[in-house]
Design a protein around this motif. Structure first.
Motif, PDB file in Angstrom:
ATOM      1  N   TRP A 152     -44.777  26.200   8.224  1.00 53.32           N
ATOM      2  CA  TRP A 152     -45.516  27.204   8.590  1.00 53.32           C
ATOM      3  C   TRP A 152     -44.560  27.792   9.899  1.00 53.32           C
ATOM      4  O   TRP A 152     -45.135  28.708  10.318  1.00 53.32           O
ATOM      5  CB  TRP A 152     -46.775  26.632   9.304  1.00 53.32           C
ATOM      6  CG  TRP A 152     -47.668  26.123   8.409  1.00 53.32           C
ATOM      7  CD1 TRP A 152     -47.448  25.807   6.836  1.00 53.32           C
ATOM      8  CD2 TRP A 152     -49.039  25.733   8.336  1.00 53.32           C
ATOM      9  NE1 TRP A 152     -48.476  25.285   6.254  1.00 53.32           N
ATOM     10  CE2 TRP A 152     -49.617  25.188   7.347  1.00 53.32           C
ATOM     11  CE3 TRP A 152     -49.546  25.772   9.678  1.00 53.32           C
ATOM     12  CZ2 TRP A 152     -50.764  24.767   7.211  1.00 53.32           C
ATOM     13  CZ3 TRP A 152     -51.355  25.153   9.518  1.00 53.32           C
ATOM     14  CH2 TRP A 152     -51.751  24.846   8.403  1.00 53.32           C
ATOM     15  N   LEU A 199     -53.528  31.551   4.874  1.00 52.90           N
ATOM     16  CA  LEU A 199     -53.113  32.893   4.801  1.00 52.90           C
ATOM     17  C   LEU A 199     -54.343  33.408   4.088  1.00 52.90           C
ATOM     18  O   LEU A 199     -54.624  34.724   4.742  1.00 52.90           O
ATOM     19  CB  LEU A 199     -51.941  33.066   3.687  1.00 52.90           C
ATOM     20  CG  LEU A 199     -50.729  32.736   4.375  1.00 52.90           C
ATOM     21  CD1 LEU A 199     -49.628  32.720   3.108  1.00 52.90           C
ATOM     22  CD2 LEU A 199     -50.268  33.591   5.279  1.00 52.90           C
ATOM     23  N   ILE A 223     -45.229  37.704   8.390  1.00 58.33           N
ATOM     24  CA  ILE A 223     -46.182  36.724   8.977  1.00 58.33           C
ATOM     25  C   ILE A 223     -45.670  36.002  10.127  1.00 58.33           C
ATOM     26  O   ILE A 223     -44.539  35.569  10.143  1.00 58.33           O
ATOM     27  CB  ILE A 223     -46.102  35.842   7.736  1.00 58.33           C
ATOM     28  CG1 ILE A 223     -46.897  36.255   6.341  1.00 58.33           C
ATOM     29  CG2 ILE A 223     -47.336  34.558   8.294  1.00 58.33           C
ATOM     30  CD1 ILE A 223     -46.829  35.281   5.335  1.00 58.33           C
ATOM     31  N   PRO A 232     -52.074  38.617  11.809  1.00 52.56           N
ATOM     32  CA  PRO A 232     -51.133  37.476  11.506  1.00 52.56           C
ATOM     33  C   PRO A 232     -49.676  38.074  10.894  1.00 52.56           C
ATOM     34  O   PRO A 232     -49.046  37.330  10.521  1.00 52.56           O
ATOM     35  CB  PRO A 232     -51.916  36.658  10.403  1.00 52.56           C
ATOM     36  CG  PRO A 232     -52.654  37.556   9.656  1.00 52.56           C
ATOM     37  CD  PRO A 232     -52.925  38.777  10.510  1.00 52.56           C
ATOM     38  N   ALA A 282     -56.528  33.739   7.487  1.00 50.33           N
ATOM     39  CA  ALA A 282     -55.943  34.747   8.325  1.00 50.33           C
ATOM     40  C   ALA A 282     -56.141  36.245   7.886  1.00 50.33           C
ATOM     41  O   ALA A 282     -56.562  37.051   8.927  1.00 50.33           O
ATOM     42  CB  ALA A 282     -54.734  34.601   8.642  1.00 50.33           C
ATOM     43  N   GLY A 301     -52.393  29.235  13.269  1.00 53.97           N
ATOM     44  CA  GLY A 301     -51.577  28.039  12.590  1.00 53.97           C
ATOM     45  C   GLY A 301     -51.841  26.683  13.135  1.00 53.97           C
ATOM     46  O   GLY A 301     -52.288  25.908  12.729  1.00 53.97           O
ATOM     47  N   LEU A 328     -47.810  33.301  12.157  1.00 53.98           N
ATOM     48  CA  LEU A 328     -49.078  32.706  12.282  1.00 53.98           C
ATOM     49  C   LEU A 328     -49.460  32.148  13.454  1.00 53.98           C
ATOM     50  O   LEU A 328     -50.820  32.289  14.018  1.00 53.98           O
ATOM     51  CB  LEU A 328     -49.023  31.173  11.467  1.00 53.98           C
ATOM     52  CG  LEU A 328     -48.895  31.529   9.940  1.00 53.98           C
ATOM     53  CD1 LEU A 328     -48.920  30.158   9.131  1.00 53.98           C
ATOM     54  CD2 LEU A 328     -50.178  32.220   9.164  1.00 53.98           C
TER      55      LEU A 328
END
Length: 295
Positions: free
Chosen positions: A39, A70, A135, A86, A73, A141, A137
């Protein structure tokens, strides 16, 4: 009983009243090792980095936890009208955030416009690039990883707490947990949150900040502009049923006025609550339909 591990550039604490089974602990360690490897935007071989290298029309099959994250998000991105995004990696890099903390100095680059539509379509575990955007996160995340761990541990723990970098998720069939909120500059206790079920997330402009050409920059960006918001807020603590919701709420609060938070944020997250510290030192408590000075 308490155990700790290091993941996502944070110390992660697991607390329970019960003995922690060693096999269960080893499974947790393996899961967070997976999160660190797959991630991260800082690891060129991670699934996130491989997704960011996709060309428009290309598809990559990713692990199920990442695909679900994903998708979640992306829903927040669309639900919040891009206040939360994100997909701001290029904007974070332009802002000077190109390495993992700790660092105190950075060089800013020319600003890049943020994406106006979600750049990926997720179908099962297949992720297809359909537009521009990369991306990152970040906090969501961290929140998602803690939520997955909590979901597993609830099967064997009647009472548990997971803390990751100041974000907390709790559950209890008995006594509530006491979560202490501290001042970002003095680290003095300012409030306690009592929860049996739910989550608390805190974001501020102090801990993840750096200097660029003598100016202070921080990691909190406006999803609509890709730039740090001009906000009188120094710190936001949000409580919500789910940790990912609380994470998103903290980011939105920095971008909105008090009126906008009532009209938008609490419409999207009606069960959420905020404790806000501004740069003048005033604390405010906000929830749907209520906003008051907190002492």
């Amino acid at each position: 009983m308490e155990r700790q591990l290091y993941a996502m550039h944070n110390q992660v604490r697991f607390v329970t009243d019960q003995p922690i089974d060693e096999a269960e602990w080893e499974e947790l360690v393996r899961f967070f090792h997976y999160v660190d490897r797959q991630w991260s935007r800082f690891d060129e071989q991670s699934e996130v980095s491989r997704l960011n290298r996709l060309q428009i029309g290309d598809t990559l099959s990713v692990s199920l936890p990442l695909a679900r994250l994903l998708a979640r998000a992306t829903r927040y991105f669309e639900q919040t009208e891009r206040y939360f995004s994100p997909f701001l990696l290029a904007q974070q890099q332009a802002n000077g955030y190109r390495q993992s903390f700790p660092f105190t100095q950075a060089v800013a680059y020319e600003e890049v416009a943020p994406p106006e539509i979600a750049p990926f379509i997720i179908e099962g575990c297949d992720v297809t690039r359909v537009g521009g955007g990369f991306i990152d996160l970040g906090g969501i995340g961290k929140g998602a990883a803690a939520m997955i761990a909590a979901q597993r541990l609830r099967k064997s723990w009647n009472r548990g707490l997971i803390e990751a970098g100041g974000d907390v998720i709790v559950w209890s069939d008995e006594e509530p947990w006491n979560i202490t909120i501290t001042h970002p500059e003095t680290e003095q206790r300012v409030a306690d949150v009592q929860l049996r079920q739910g989550a608390v997330a805190t974001s501020n402009r102090v801990y993840r900040s750096w200097k660029t050409d003598g100016q202070t920059h921080h990691h909190l960006l406006d999803g609509r502009t890709g730039r740090p918001p001009k906000s009188p807020i120094l710190q936001v603590t949000a409580s919500a049923p789910q940790l990912c919701e609380a994470e998103v709420m903290t980011k939105l609060a920095f971008q909105m006025t008090e009126t906008e938070r009532q009209e938008k944020l609490f419409r999207w997250f009606p069960k959420g609550r905020l404790l806000i510290l501004d740069t003048a030192g005033e604390w405010r408590s906000e929830q749907k339909g209520v906003s008051e000075t907190w002492t």
